[in-house]
Design an enzyme around this catalytic site. Structure first.
Site, mmCIF file in Angstrom:
data_model
loop_
_atom_site.group_PDB
_atom_site.id
_atom_site.type_symbol
_atom_site.label_atom_id
_atom_site.label_comp_id
_atom_site.label_asym_id
_atom_site.label_seq_id
_atom_site.Cartn_x
_atom_site.Cartn_y
_atom_site.Cartn_z
ATOM 1 N N HIS A 379 0.789 -1.237 0.000
ATOM 2 C CA HIS A 379 0.000 0.000 0.000
ATOM 3 C C HIS A 379 0.815 1.277 0.000
ATOM 4 O O HIS A 379 0.247 2.346 0.153
ATOM 5 C CB HIS A 379 -0.886 0.055 1.249
ATOM 6 C CG HIS A 379 -2.090 -0.824 1.164
ATOM 7 N ND1 HIS A 379 -3.263 -0.420 0.586
ATOM 8 C CD2 HIS A 379 -2.290 -2.087 1.577
ATOM 9 C CE1 HIS A 379 -4.151 -1.386 0.656
ATOM 10 N NE2 HIS A 379 -3.589 -2.424 1.254
ATOM 11 N N LYS A 570 -8.364 14.313 4.977
ATOM 12 C CA LYS A 570 -7.618 13.058 4.931
ATOM 13 C C LYS A 570 -6.620 13.100 6.077
ATOM 14 O O LYS A 570 -6.503 14.120 6.757
ATOM 15 C CB LYS A 570 -6.892 12.891 3.596
ATOM 16 C CG LYS A 570 -6.080 14.118 3.166
ATOM 17 C CD LYS A 570 -5.375 13.887 1.849
ATOM 18 C CE LYS A 570 -6.254 14.015 0.626
ATOM 19 N NZ LYS A 570 -6.427 12.813 -0.133
ATOM 20 N N ARG A 571 -5.869 12.004 6.289
ATOM 21 C CA ARG A 571 -4.844 12.049 7.325
ATOM 22 C C ARG A 571 -3.878 13.200 7.065
ATOM 23 O O ARG A 571 -3.604 13.556 5.922
ATOM 24 C CB ARG A 571 -4.076 10.713 7.352
ATOM 25 C CG ARG A 571 -4.811 9.599 8.046
ATOM 26 C CD ARG A 571 -5.112 9.915 9.489
ATOM 27 N NE ARG A 571 -3.934 9.837 10.323
ATOM 28 C CZ ARG A 571 -3.680 8.868 11.196
ATOM 29 N NH1 ARG A 571 -4.547 7.894 11.377
ATOM 30 N NH2 ARG A 571 -2.589 8.869 11.930
ATOM 31 N N LYS A 576 0.933 14.479 1.777
ATOM 32 C CA LYS A 576 -0.397 14.828 1.278
ATOM 33 C C LYS A 576 -0.555 16.341 1.088
ATOM 34 O O LYS A 576 -1.522 16.816 0.532
ATOM 35 C CB LYS A 576 -1.470 14.294 2.229
ATOM 36 C CG LYS A 576 -1.536 12.761 2.243
ATOM 37 C CD LYS A 576 -2.536 12.259 3.265
ATOM 38 C CE LYS A 576 -2.533 10.759 3.437
ATOM 39 N NZ LYS A 576 -3.203 10.012 2.358
ATOM 40 N N THR A 678 -8.365 6.967 -1.965
ATOM 41 C CA THR A 678 -9.741 6.564 -2.245
ATOM 42 C C THR A 678 -10.679 7.725 -1.923
ATOM 43 O O THR A 678 -11.797 7.766 -2.436
ATOM 44 C CB THR A 678 -10.175 5.326 -1.432
ATOM 45 O OG1 THR A 678 -9.813 5.518 -0.064
ATOM 46 C CG2 THR A 678 -9.532 4.067 -1.972
ATOM 47 N N LYS A 682 -14.328 9.122 -3.624
ATOM 48 C CA LYS A 682 -15.555 9.442 -2.891
ATOM 49 C C LYS A 682 -16.067 10.829 -3.274
ATOM 50 O O LYS A 682 -17.263 11.034 -3.483
ATOM 51 C CB LYS A 682 -15.302 9.371 -1.377
ATOM 52 C CG LYS A 682 -15.074 7.948 -0.900
ATOM 53 C CD LYS A 682 -14.435 7.856 0.475
ATOM 54 C CE LYS A 682 -13.862 6.450 0.668
ATOM 55 N NZ LYS A 682 -12.902 6.343 1.771
#
Ligand code: IMP
Length: 833
Positions: A379, A570-571, A576, A678, A682
């Site tokens: 992952h 998100k985290r 990110k 993901t 969404k």
């Protein structure tokens, strides 16, 4: 304006209830009310006439569980009757969220329950708010596992999720003066009505001890693991219904229990306190989920958690297999095990141990079974997230497994040496053991060598596996590598979470998209229908109004639903790049106060996400966002043109409220760092347009949607790779040459957002300007600013924005986990679906 019942996406004034809402029908409203009263009275001991929402939630959950358990027993019997291969999905995390709404949707009970509650004087939406999230996961990896279970149940696959029943899920996040504060997530304090305890599915799990070798009667060398400590693993089943198909599978979660005789020893010595302490110690194994995402945690307890759930799971798998078989000849025809990341990779030496030491098989035969059984999903592309365990710790806790790992490695390196003679460096790189002062077992290498399939979770990710992180392994075993692009379940992420949009879509194209997402393609011609676009935008506006109310209630900030809702949830992680977004906010702020923001729509920039408690840099970014928010809101010159919101305690149920209300989805990781994502899917399924880099599954979304329907910016993975090696591409140059960027960074460093404290954000400034910044934030910033301007202009063209939004949704077919799971089933597990 949509007049849809917010509880029921399938009941709009103009659409008949879809065909998949048919069952649950054998209980009328009065009978349902009676069942609820019965549960209130006899399970919960409450006077049904005086019950509050919390009791009603529980009574309803027990009622739904009755439906589930009947179907589960039927489903399991069918699996036995049809004698099909079973799939075991092993995951240290399942981020399920709430179960009530999802179960009602999948069982087709939503209508009936909503009406009945109304008749009884309750509101289903309020009752649903009583449910605690099951936050047994950190982020993407755990939520993927939950979506997979939904798809496996819907596709009728004989599957099981196996994991740990953590007493404390992912921590609760609160904000104190803009800083993240963690408090324990004691989600089981009132019990969970969704689980069935299985006290008879109880297995011993061994730790520590030593290996004893001896010769058996046939003169063969045999090994036994002796003088061990023991902990018991007890099963809890959480039932997972498929959508409208009567199929119910289970997630089996293990909790640690002290063995009975363990306390007796101390007890008989008269040391009662010690006896209790030992019980507590052994039960800590399943106490708490490690709150790290994409960061390695080297703690001994985590290693024990991994082995604990794997050992219990394999005893359960063998119990089931051995009902029908006395040897292992059909094992790989009947059992497929998927390893969700390397967290369960200890299963490889465990199965070898069971086959060799307890089954009496020879090495070659055992190894063939082992490789045939396992598939491994990787992952991450971040080297720091690849798991290793020190040989010392490994050997102390699992001495027999370490011996087996050494033997796997010895044979493996022989194979490599035969294929690549004289290539010492390759042997060193590929070894399962990283040599050094503190030798370590490389779990990803173990997982690749011990399985027949290694997959990435998006095309780019798989490509980078083959060409970078696992290149040596791809050279040796090219046939083992494959891609399985992630997906999401449309049942939760559209049907349940966005009832307004789901009803509008169903009205126009019918409800079959709930089990065949490619049907959304039929929406495409409707993009040209002005009335449809108007209703499409009205649904979004409705969702934004609801989110605005939530923001007001939780953050005390009033936002205008007409503004552009720009969402980054998100985290919290440097890769990110929430920091990149924050810099854009600062630039916008400067433009507004400098009179340079005319003609751009008002924006509400919404953040949410948890940072690992030990990840200081990520926590500082949370503080920065909150500090910028405070400064912006305090400045009267800004008026309503810019709002910045950090909604605390992001989780599944909050995501279900935020995502349907987004106009813009931020997917802006440094290219080559996000395996798939993901969240990106969404948002797109809920009609948000994406601003993103060519990273992870964004690339495949762009292929499906067309580049003109997304906002793409920044370097590609290849350009990132080149820039990292190019001394001419320096963040300092960007800083010097771009006035707006310089002003934004300077403001950070000067304490403009920290009441004059110029020290607090200094580490962020330093990392932005450093030529070693691995996330290349400043290098991507100019193009991000350009792209955001394009977004602003596009948002003002509401008709073409709506058209793009409809196109995005219409082309989401590929990103259902139904597609992903079919691919796993056919190409990795050897099932026909
Ligand atoms: P397990 O597969 O042994 O964990 O059992 C799960 C459920 O499957 C049981 O509660 C039974 O309802 C059903 N079941 C178990 N074993 C058999 C069998 O041999 N034939 C048919 N059904 C079974």
């Amino acid at each position: 304006m949509s007049t849809t019942d917010p509880d029921n996406p399938l009941r709009s004034p103009t659409s008949p209830v879809g065909p998949y809402c048919s069952f649950g029908g054998h209980l009328n409203n009065a009978e349902l009310a009676e069942t609820l009263s019965h549960h209130l009275l006899s399970f919960l001991g409450r006077d049904p006439q005086r019950a509050g929402n919390r009791e009603l939630y529980k009574a309803l959950a027990y009622t739904v569980r009755d439906f589930l358990i009947e179907r589960w027993v039927k489903t399991q019997k069918e699996f036995y009757a049809r004698n099909r291969k079973r799939v075991y999905y092993l995951s240290l995390e399942f981020l399920v969220g709430r179960s009530l709404g999802n179960s009602l949707v999948n069982l087709g009970l939503l209508d009936r329950v909503s009406e009945t509650l109304k008749e009884m004087g309750y509101n289903l939406a309020e009752v649903r708010e009583e449910e605690e999230d099951a936050a047994l996961g950190n982020g993407g990896l755990g939520r993927l596992a939950a979506c997979f279970l939904d798809s496996m149940a819907t596709l009728g696959i004989p599957a099981y999720g196996y994991g740990i029943r953590y007493e404390y899920g992912l921590f609760y996040q609160r904000l104190l003066d803009g800083f993240q504060m963690e408090t324990p997530d004691n989600w089981l304090r009132y019990g969970s009505p969704w689980e069935f305890e299985r006290p008879w599915n109880l297995y011993p799990v061994k730790f520590n001890g030593r290996v004893y070798s001896y010769q058996d009667d046939q003169g063969r060398l045999r090994y036994e693991w002796v003088d061990t400590d023991e902990v018991m693993a007890m099963a809890h089943d959480v039932l997972v219904p498929g959508f409208n198909n009567d199929s119910v599978i289970n997630m089996r979660l293990w909790s640690a229990k002290a063995p009975r005789d363990m306390d007796l020893v101390s007890f008989h010595r008269g040391d009662y306190v010690q006896a209790v302490r030992d019980v507590v110690d052994s039960e800590t194994i399943s106490k708490v989920l490690y709150p790290s995402d994409d960061i390695r945690e080297g703690q001994e307890l985590r290693f024990k958690q991994q082995y604990f759930f794997v050992a219990a799971t394999f005893q359960d798998i063998l119990r089931r297999y051995q009902k029908k078989h006395e040897d292992f000849k059909q094992f790989t025809d009947e059992v497929a095990v998927q390893l969700n990341d390397t967290h369960p990779a200890i299963a490889i030496p465990e199965l070898m141990r069971l086959l060799l030491d307890e089954g009496g098989l020879g090495w070659e035969e055992a190894w063939e079974i082992c490789v045939g059984t396992f598939g491994y999903t990787n992952h991450t592309l971040l080297p720091e997230a690849l798991e290793t365990w020190s040989v010392d710790l490994f050997g102390r806790i699992l001495p027999r497994h370490l011996e087996i790992v050494y033997e796997i490695n010895r044979r493996f390196l022989e194979e490599v040496a035969a294929r690549f003679p004289g290539d010492q460096d390759r042997l060193r790189r590929m070894s399962l053991i990283a040599e050094g002062d503190e030798p370590k077992v490389r779990m990803a290498h173990l997982a690749i060598v011990g399985s027949h399939s290694t997959n990435g979770v998006a095309e780019l990710h798989t490509h980078l596996q083959k060409t970078r992180i696992f290149k040596d392994f791809y050279d040796l075993y090219p046939e083992r590598f494959n891609n399985k692009t992630n997906g999401i379940t449309q049942r939760r992420w559209l049907l349940k979470s966005n009832p307004g949009l789901a009803a509008l879509i169903t009205e126009k194209i019918g409800g079959d998209w709930a089990t065949d997402l490619y049907r959304l393609r039929e929406l495409e011609p409707l993009a040209e229908d002005g009335e449809f676009r108007r209703r499409w935008l009205a649904v979004k506006h409705d969702n934004k109004r609801r989110l605005a109310a939530l923001i007001d209630q939780r953050c005390g900030i009033s936002v205008d639903p007409a503004a552009l809702f720009d969402v980054h949830v998100k985290r919290l992680h440097e890769y990110k790049r929430q920091l990149l977004n924050a810099l854009h906010v600062i630039v916008l702020y400067h433009r507004i106060i400098g009179g340079r923001a005319e003609g751009f729509p008002p924006r509400v920039v919404i953040f949410a996400g948890k940072a690992a408690p030990s990840y200081q840099r990520a926590k500082l970014i949370i503080k920065l966002i909150n500090s910028v928010a405070e400064t912006v809101h305090r400045d009267p010159r800004v008026e309503d043109r810019l709002k910045v919101v950090f909604i605390p305690n992001y989780g599944v149920s909050l995501a279900e409220k935020i995502i349907p209300a987004a106009d813009l989805s931020e997917q802006i990781s440094t290219a080559g760092t996000e395996a798939s994502g993901t969240g990106n899917m969404k948002f797109a399924l809920n009609g948000a347009l994406t601003i993103g880099t060519m990273d992870g599954a964004n690339i495949e979304m762009c292929e499906e949607f067309g580049r003109e329907n997304m906002f793409i910016f920044g370097m590609t993975a290849e350009q990132v790779e080149a820039a990292r090696r190019d001394p001419a591409r320096q963040p300092q140059t960007v800083y010097q040459e771009n006035e707006e960027i310089k002003a934004a960074v300077d403001a950070l460093g000067a304490g403009i957002f920290s009441r004059g404290d110029s020290a607090i954000f200094r580490p962020l400034v330093d990392s932005l300007l450093s030529s070693d910044d691995p996330y290349l934030t400043l290098l991507d910033l100019p193009d991000y600013l350009r792209c955001q301007e394009e977004v602003g202009r596009a948002f003002d063209q509401r008709e073409s924005w709506a058209r793009k939004s409809i196109f995005n949704v219409a082309r989401m077919g590929k990103f259902s986990t139904d597609r992903t799971i079919r691919e796993y089933a056919r190409e990795i597990w050897g099932l026909k679906v």
